[in-house]
Design a protein around this motif. Structure first.
Motif, PDB file in Angstrom:
ATOM      1  N   PHE A 281       1.149 -12.395  15.931  1.00 24.05           N
ATOM      2  CA  PHE A 281       0.748 -11.258  15.092  1.00 24.05           C
ATOM      3  C   PHE A 281       0.764 -11.664  13.614  1.00 24.05           C
ATOM      4  N   ASP A 282       1.864 -12.320  13.209  1.00 22.54           N
ATOM      5  CA  ASP A 282       1.989 -12.764  11.810  1.00 22.54           C
ATOM      6  C   ASP A 282       0.837 -13.700  11.441  1.00 22.54           C
ATOM      7  N   GLU A 283       0.465 -14.587  12.368  1.00 26.07           N
ATOM      8  CA  GLU A 283      -0.604 -15.538  12.071  1.00 26.07           C
ATOM      9  C   GLU A 283      -1.960 -14.834  11.945  1.00 26.07           C
TER      10      GLU A 283
ATOM     11  N   MET B 294       5.048 -14.010  16.208  1.00 28.81           N
ATOM     12  CA  MET B 294       4.441 -15.076  15.410  1.00 28.81           C
ATOM     13  C   MET B 294       2.913 -15.015  15.503  1.00 28.81           C
TER      14      MET B 294
ATOM     15  N   SER C 148       3.871  -6.184  18.894  1.00 26.82           N
ATOM     16  CA  SER C 148       4.301  -7.429  19.526  1.00 26.82           C
ATOM     17  C   SER C 148       5.523  -7.243  20.421  1.00 26.82           C
TER      18      SER C 148
ATOM     19  N   GLU D 101       4.410  -9.515   7.344  1.00 29.58           N
ATOM     20  CA  GLU D 101       3.937 -10.639   8.134  1.00 29.58           C
ATOM     21  C   GLU D 101       3.830 -11.952   7.363  1.00 29.58           C
ATOM     22  N   VAL D 102       3.226 -11.891   6.165  1.00 31.03           N
ATOM     23  CA  VAL D 102       2.937 -13.143   5.462  1.00 31.03           C
ATOM     24  C   VAL D 102       4.217 -13.903   5.105  1.00 31.03           C
TER      25      VAL D 102
ATOM     26  N   ILE E 217       5.107 -16.594   7.387  1.00 32.75           N
ATOM     27  CA  ILE E 217       4.344 -17.837   7.269  1.00 32.75           C
ATOM     28  C   ILE E 217       4.882 -18.594   6.057  1.00 32.75           C
TER      29      ILE E 217
END
Lengths: 311, 262
Positions: free
Chosen positions: B150-152, B148, A220, A54-55, A58
């Protein structure tokens, strides 16, 4: 090649976040197998999350920093030169950080900047070797020595070995793989097959060893993940497997979750069981089902193991 | 600039005459289906540069369109419209309006890295997919995707405490996406899990969810990471000229507002 390999008698252990939650059975079976084989694990002090999948979305360099901190503590505070990560996500990220820090000046600069503000020594490429739990047993013990220690053979158990994505892809972050005999293959990985074969299991010819379970989008984009898991379950069943052996907590809980979801959403039931390879190995080494956390799996393999005379 | 391949043969570009007689021969219906000619003029010449300015998109310029990415793609196998090779082509030639036709599925890349493994040119197509999904959101073409969000949720927890706790991630994600937490299959799974897990572990997991696991002495790392992320995000806004676009949008809104006031 083999002469350069380090003995893995005592290594730094990086369990990661999943192994403290849904992957708890993997954590405990890994530790038990280590004990049974005389391989010592020294947990990394005050570790942090590697950023998982995930990170990086970002910012990829933050992910590099997160992994570098874990390696920095293992090397600079604990004096280790090997870090063992049983989770594919952690293993992958530490390997990727190693690659980026070796090859990319920008990554080095960002990691150095954050490390100094965070108040710890900057990790430098080459300080540690990151290995997976599979390398740890395969290279630390070897199949022959393992075979000699098997008390409770997995004979008659048909296993589909499932490695997932992050253990082999992309190739460039695993320079030690695809190096000929004795090394792991990125297209046809076999370390788990080798270890379970040494424990007496019958490995089936499973074409989806490195297929994706949709783990990154398990919540998701659940329908996609369920379809991908269904492919894996069906292929394993078609290959005649009783059980799918896993070596990653995300893959493992993904397979378990979407096996349930496939049932309730698409009406597809599958009988193939799902266990961590360390659970099977532990039982073959004579440990009880309880000790390796077999009862913690959602997929219940106890009846199968009893029927095969293993439990 | 060449007119692009298959995409003229779309239903809306096909013209069928129901009643058509040419030289005394009736060619109505099926026999008189034509593809309408079209000239593309709305190129966005900056598109490739904008994607390359976002993390993951850096190497898009290397692509030579061999198609290994699409051929190996996990998502393409279940949805043929998911076509990384094609999207990379559209971005490189600047055909933004064509790319936008697929805007709602690009985020579905599962990061399996089969494309990156297969790519002979080190394009890192997986990264390009993430950069493109991100670009669509930053430019306002799509709302933030579930992925996104979820990632955040995940990243904010890591940056804040150094660790994550799975129960908290799940709750936070469902809250962000406005979905009920009580999904029937999740409930089914939780039931099976609770029936099996030892009580001590359940208590431990419950406590972790409330107390939150933390890396101690994390505040220095947290501040340094946040500072870096903020800097990067400002750079990205600049590369995509987002602030200029906001200004332009404000200017365009004004005449309309005046008219409405009158």
């Amino acid at each position: 090649m083999s002469s350069e390999k380090k003995p893995y008698q005592k290594v730094a252990y990086y369990p990661g976040c999943a192994l403290e939650g849904t992957g708890h059975a993997y954590n405990r079976s890994t530790k038990e197998v280590g004990k049974a084989l005389g391989l010592e694990l020294d947990e990394v002090n005050n570790w942090n999350c590697c950023g998982a999948m995930e990170v990086k979305n970002i910012d990829p360099k933050i992910q590099t920093y997160l992994s570098s901190r874990v390696m920095s503590i293992a090397a600079n505070e604990m004096g280790h030169d090997v870090v063992m990560a049983p989770c594919n996500g952690c293993y992958h990220n530490l390997k990727k950080a190693e690659y980026d820090l070796k090859n990319d000046a920008d990554s080095r600069q960002v990691v150095d900047r954050i490390s100094s503000k965070a108040g710890h020594k900057t990790y430098e490429a080459g300080q540690v070797e990151t290995i997976h739990a599979l390398d740890w047993i395969k290279d630390g013990i070897g199949e022959e020595a393992l075979r000699a220690r098997i008390k409770n053979s997995l004979k008659g158990l048909k296993v589909a070995n499932y490695y997932g994505c992050m253990y082999t892809r992309p190739r460039h972050i695993f320079p030690e793989k695809d190096q000929g005999e004795g090394s792991e293959s990125t297209s046809q990985p076999h370390f788990m097959d080798d270890l379970l074969a040494a424990a007496g299991a019958e490995n089936v010819d499973f074409p989806l060893k490195t297929a994706c379970c949709g783990g990154a989008h398990t919540l998701s984009d659940s329908d996609t993940s369920t379809l991908l898991v269904l492919n894996i379950l069906r292929a394993a069943e078609a290959a005649g497997a009783d059980v799918i052996a896993t070596e990653c907590p995300t893959c493992h809980s993904g397979l378990e979750m979407h096996q349930v979801r496939a049932e309730s959403k698409f009406g597809y039931t599958s009988n193939v069981k799902i266990t961590y390879f360390t659970q099977l190995l532990g039982m073959a080494l004579g440990l009880s089902a309880k000790k390796v956390g077999m009862h913690e799996n959602i997929s219940d393999s106890m009846a199968l193991l009893k029927q095969k005379g293993i439990a | 600039m060449p007119i692009h391949e298959e995409h003229l043969i779309r239903p809306e570009n096909l013209k069928t005459h129901e009643d058509l007689v040419i030289d005394g021969i009736d060619v109505s219906g099926h026999w008189s289906t034509f593809i309408e000619s079209r000239v593309v003029t709305d190129y966005n010449e900056a598109l490739e540069e904008e994607i390359a300015a976002l993390p993951g998109g850096e190497f898009i310029h290397r692509c030579w369109q061999c198609g290994s990415c699409t051929n190996s793609c996990t998502v393409n196998a279940i949805n043929p419209d998911f076509n990384p090779r094609y999207w990379i082509y559209l971005i490189r030639v600047g055909m933004e309006s064509e790319l936008l036709r697929d805007k709602d599925i690009i985020w579905q890349c599962v990061s399996c890295n089969k494309c990156t493994y297969a790519c002979p040119r080190d394009v890192v197509p997986e990264g390009v997919m993430k950069a493109t999904a991100h670009w669509l959101e930053l430019k306002g073409h799509t709302p933030k995707s579930p992925s996104m969000l979820f990632d955040e949720e995940f990243s904010e927890q890591v940056i804040e405490t150094g660790k994550i706790e799975e129960g908290r991630i799940i709750r936070g994600f469902f809250k962000r996406t406005g979905q009920p937490l009580m999904q029937d299959w999740l409930v089914e799974m939780a039931k099976r899990l609770v029936a099996k897990l030892p009580v001590t572990l359940l208590v431990k997991m419950g406590l972790a969810s409330v107390l939150r696991p933390r890396t101690s002495g994390w505040s220095g790392a947290r501040d340094a990471i946040q500072e870096y992320v903020d800097e990067k995000q400002a750079e990205q806004r600049k590369a995509l000229r987002l602030d200029e676009l906001v200004e332009i949008a404000k200017q365009e809104v004004k005449p309309g507002q005046q008219a409405a006031a009158e």
